[in-house]
Design a protein around this motif. Structure first.
Motif, mmCIF file in Angstrom:
data_model
loop_
_atom_site.group_PDB
_atom_site.id
_atom_site.type_symbol
_atom_site.label_atom_id
_atom_site.label_comp_id
_atom_site.label_asym_id
_atom_site.label_seq_id
_atom_site.Cartn_x
_atom_site.Cartn_y
_atom_site.Cartn_z
ATOM 1 N N ARG A 413 0.762 -1.242 0.004
ATOM 2 C CA ARG A 413 0.076 0.139 -0.080
ATOM 3 C C ARG A 413 0.896 1.209 0.143
ATOM 4 N N ARG A 414 2.000 1.053 0.559
ATOM 5 C CA ARG A 414 2.892 2.252 0.772
ATOM 6 C C ARG A 414 3.552 2.804 -0.488
ATOM 7 N N LEU A 415 3.970 1.697 -1.278
ATOM 8 C CA LEU A 415 4.552 1.856 -2.825
ATOM 9 C C LEU A 415 3.401 2.376 -3.413
ATOM 10 N N ALA A 429 15.538 12.426 -15.959
ATOM 11 C CA ALA A 429 16.576 12.755 -15.102
ATOM 12 C C ALA A 429 16.011 13.411 -13.871
ATOM 13 N N ASP A 430 14.809 13.416 -13.681
ATOM 14 C CA ASP A 430 14.064 13.854 -12.241
ATOM 15 C C ASP A 430 14.540 12.945 -11.102
ATOM 16 N N PRO A 431 15.068 13.623 -10.167
ATOM 17 C CA PRO A 431 15.773 12.800 -9.007
ATOM 18 C C PRO A 431 14.719 12.353 -8.067
ATOM 19 N N ARG A 432 13.553 12.837 -7.971
ATOM 20 C CA ARG A 432 12.559 12.818 -7.063
ATOM 21 C C ARG A 432 12.089 11.341 -6.639
ATOM 22 N N PRO A 433 11.617 10.533 -7.830
ATOM 23 C CA PRO A 433 11.521 9.151 -7.441
ATOM 24 C C PRO A 433 12.469 8.241 -6.981
ATOM 25 N N ALA A 436 12.708 9.479 -3.266
ATOM 26 C CA ALA A 436 11.623 8.943 -2.401
ATOM 27 C C ALA A 436 11.826 7.791 -2.007
ATOM 28 N N LEU A 437 11.965 6.807 -3.039
ATOM 29 C CA LEU A 437 12.594 5.405 -2.686
ATOM 30 C C LEU A 437 13.479 5.288 -1.803
ATOM 31 N N GLU A 438 14.780 5.853 -1.699
ATOM 32 C CA GLU A 438 15.949 5.860 -1.024
ATOM 33 C C GLU A 438 15.533 6.325 0.339
#
Length: 451
Positions: A413-415, A429-433, A436-438
Motif C-alpha cells: 500500500r505504501r509503494l 533526469a528527475d531525481p525525485r522518484p 523518495a524510494l531511498e
C-alpha cells in the motif's frame, strides 16, 4: 454539537483527532438485527465526509435531507432509502465505541430474529450479533478507528460474501456489498467478519451445566466400605445430545481467501477455529474437521498461497460481558495499536492482551502442539492474563509468520501511494522518484523493519 429539529442541542461523541491514517486500518463486517434502533442523524461529521470521498454523495444527501435533483431519483428506490436510513451496506468510520452505540443504542441487547426461536437458537454462541462485542474489544485493545459494514440479517448470505468470479472492485463502491465493500477501502490492512464466525458455531451446541450436589450428612460407616444399599452418585451433567452438523464455513473461507489473493493481496483476514461437540470430554471443543481442513488447505497448491492471507486464531473468547465471542476484534485492536507505535512489521505475540476475556474452551498442553504445527495461533491464559503464543499463518511457504504478511501488505500500500504521487513525473533526469524510494528504504532500515 448537534442541533435537533425541536431546538434541543446535544453533544456529539467527539472522534479522536490524530495524525494520518493508521498503518494497519481495520474493517469489520457484521449483521445488524432487524429490531435495532438506528439513529442516522447521529452520524459524525468525519464519517459523512469519508462517505462523500468514497462516492456515497447520494447517501449523505439523503441523510442530510437535502432536496437535490440526483438524490430525488435515488429516493424513488425504496430499498436504497431503507438501507440508507438503516445505515446498511455503507462503509461507516467509527472512532469510538461510544459513537457506535450512539448510532445503534441497543445493538448489543437486541436478539437476531433468526435466533430468537428456541428451535434455531445457539445456546453457546448466543442470540445477539457478535459485531458489537468485537468492536468493544477492538477499542479496548487500543484501536483508534475502524470501518464497519453492516448487513441486514435477513439478506441473502451472498450479500456478505465476495462473488465467485470476475473483478467486482472495478464497479462503483455504491454497488458493492459486505466483504467486497470492505475490501474496496484502499487503506485497510485487516478484515474481520465476527458474525461469519458466529454462524460456524453448530446449532444446539451448549455448555455442560455444572451440577453441585449437596454433601451427605456425616455418619459412621464400617472401615471395609460404604453402605451396600447405596447406589453410586453420578456427578456428571447428565446426558447431552450431540448437536447438529456445522455449516459449510470451509467453502466460505476458501472463497474469501481466493478473493483476497486475486484482488487485495495486501489484506489479512482474521478468523477463529470453529467449535463442535467433543465426545471424548463431553464438552464443546475445537472442531476436528476444521483442524483437518486447515491442514489440507496449506498443502494444496490452489489454496496454499491464498491461505497465507488467512490468520486463524483459536480458541474463541469468553468474558463476563458475553458468553462467547470472536478473538478477531481484540487481536485487530492490539495489532492496529502496536503497528501505530512500533510499525506494521512488529509481532504482537507474547504480549499480555488487555481486557477481561479468556480463551474458551480451555485447552490442555497436549492439544496445543497440533494447533501450533498446523499454522494456528493459540491463545493461552496464564495467571488470568491472556496472550497469543505466535502469529502463525496457514501457508508457511509464502511467509512464516503473520507479521511478515502484514508488513508486505503495508509495503504494498505504501509503494502504491508513492507511485500515485510520482506517476506524472516522466522526466528520466528527475531525481525525485529515486530520492523518495531511498528515503523510504532508509526509514525502514533505521526502524528495524529490514532485519
Amino acid at each position: 454539537m448537534i442541533t435537533l429539529l425541536d431546538g434541543r442541542i446535544e453533544l456529539e461523541p467527539a472522534p479522536l483527532r490524530g495524525d494520518a491514517d493508521d498503518p494497519v486500518e481495520v474493517a469489520f463486517v457484521g449483521h445488524l438485527p432487524a429490531g435495532v434502533v438506528v439513529r442516522p442523524e447521529r452520524l459524525s461529521r468525519t464519517a459523512l465526509e469519508r462517505l462523500d470521498l468514497l462516492g456515497f454523495a447520494h447517501v449523505t444527501r439523503i441523510l442530510r435531507g437535502e432536496a437535490v435533483a440526483d438524490a430525488a431519483a435515488v429516493t424513488r428506490d425504496a430499498a436504497v432509502v431503507r438501507r440508507t436510513t438503516r445505515l446498511e451496506q455503507l462503509p461507516l468510520l467509527i472512532d469510538t465505541i461510544r459513537s457506535f452505540y450512539d448510532l445503534f443504542p441497543d445493538a448489543e441487547s437486541v436478539p437476531l430474529a433468526s435466533m430468537a426461536s428456541a428451535a434455531f437458537g445457539q445456546p453457546l454462541a448466543g442470540i445477539t450479533a457478535w459485531l458489537p462485542r468485537a468492536l468493544e474489544d477492538f477499542f479496548l485493545a487500543g484501536g483508534r478507528r475502524a470501518w464497519v459494514v453492516l448487513v441486514d440479517e435477513h439478506e441473502d448470505p451472498e450479500a456478505l460474501l465476495p462473488p465467485l468470479g470476475g473483478n467486482p472492485l472495478i464497479a462503483p463502491m455504491r454497488e458493492l456489498r459486505g466483504l467486497t465493500l470492505a475490501a474496496a477501502l484502499p487503506a485497510i490492512g485487516l478484515l474481520a467478519a465476527p458474525d461469519l464466525e458466529r454462524q460456524s458455531i453448530p446449532t444446539g451446541l451448549s455448555d455442560v451445566a455444572r451440577v453441585r450436589l449437596p454433601n451427605p450428612p456425616p455418619r459412621f460407616l464400617p472401615c471395609h466400605g460404604g453402605d451396600d444399599g447405596e447406589a453410586p452418585v453420578e456427578r456428571g451433567g447428565g446426558v447431552t445430545a450431540k448437536p447438529l452438523a456445522a455449516p459449510r464455513w470451509s467453502l466460505q473461507l476458501a472463497r474469501i481467501a481466493g478473493f483476497l489473493q486475486r484482488h487485495r493481496p495486501d489484506v489479512q483476514f482474521l478468523t477463529s477455529v470453529p467449535l463442535s461437540w467433543d465426545a471424548s470430554s463431553a464438552t464443546p471443543g475445537l472442531d476436528p474437521l476444521a483442524l483437518a481442513w486447515f491442514a489440507d488447505a496449506t498443502r494444496e497448491d490452489r489454496l496454499g498461497v491464498a491461505c497465507a492471507r488467512i490468520q486463524v486464531v483459536g480458541p474463541c473468547l469468553r468474558s463476563p460481558r458475553y458468553r462467547l465471542g470472536s478473538p478477531s476484534g481484540l487481536l485487530a485492536g492490539v495489532i492496529s495499536a502496536h503497528a501505530r507505535r512500533h510499525g506494521a512489521w512488529r509481532s504482537v505475540a507474547g504480549r499480555a492482551l488487555p481486557g477481561d476475556a479468556l480463551p474458551y474452551p480451555a485447552l490442555s498442553s497436549a492439544r496445543l502442539l497440533p494447533l501450533r504445527a498446523g499454522g494456528i495461533g493459540v491463545l493461552t491464559a496464564r495467571a488470568q492474563a491472556m496472550m497469543l503464543d505466535d502469529e502463525r499463518v496457514l501457508a508457511p511457504s509464502y511467509a512464516d509468520s503473520g507479521e511478515i504478511v502484514r508488513f508486505i501488505g503495508w509495503l504494498h500500500r505504501r509503494l502504491e501511494r508513492l507511485g500515485e504521487r510520482l506517476v506524472f513525473l516522466v522526466d528520466p533526469a528527475d531525481p525525485r522518484p529515486l530520492l523518495a524510494l531511498e528515503a523510504l528504504g532508509n526509514d525502514l532500515h533505521a526502524r528495524g523493519a529490514l532485519r
